[in-house]
Write a protein that holds these residues in place. Structure first.
Motif: not given
Length: 149
Positions: A79, A81-82, A85-86, A89, A104, A106, A108-109, A112-113
């Motif tokens: 969580g 380090d976006l 994370s992305i 994933t 996620a 947020s 927004h996060h 994106i996921l």
């Protein structure tokens, strides 16, 4: 194939959420590979989970060397380090893991996921909560998204 409830799970990211999950699953008879990039965090779980590794989860070859493709389920619990994370994933998808969950931090996060699709769009990201994965591991109901076929 193993019973779906006890299929081996790889948990990537050992903050509060990932650690709670990595500790709870073995209590239920599930084999766990826990991965974090911080050696002290990984060492603190030694002997409490089935397998533990200190590794860069954004590196596909590293995940292959850890036999991550042998796991049926993956939880990306990163969580802080976006970017990590992305990217992390997206890698279990490439490794053809069937059941993938991603935390996620947020909306927004999460948005994106949900857009992480690398297999021609057959997988979509559905919102779920950790309570559906296990008992009250996550009292704050941290949003977790499931990649499903």
């Amino acid at each position: 194939m193993a019973d779906k409830k006890t299929d081996p799970v790889v948990v990537i990211g050992l903050g509060r959420f990932g650690t709670s999950l990595a500790l709870e699953l073995p209590r239920r008879g599930t084999e766990v590979l826990a991965i974090d990039n911080r050696p002290k965090v990984a060492q603190s779980l030694a002997g409490q989970v089935t397998h533990i590794a200190t590794a860069d989860s954004t590196d596909l070859e590293t995940l292959r060397q850890l036999d991550v493709p042998d796991f049926y389920k993956a939880v990306v619990a990163i969580g802080g380090d976006l970017g990590a994370s992305i990217l992390t994933t997206s890698l279990p998808i490439e490794l053809e893991i069937d059941d993938i969950w991603a935390k996620a931090v947020s909306r927004h996060h999460g948005r994106i996921l949900r857009r992480v699709r690398t297999d021609g769009g057959r997988r979509t990201l559905r919102r779920a909560f950790v309570g559906r994965v296990g008992r009250p591991i996550n009292p704050a109901n941290v949003p977790v998204y499931r990649l499903a076929c």
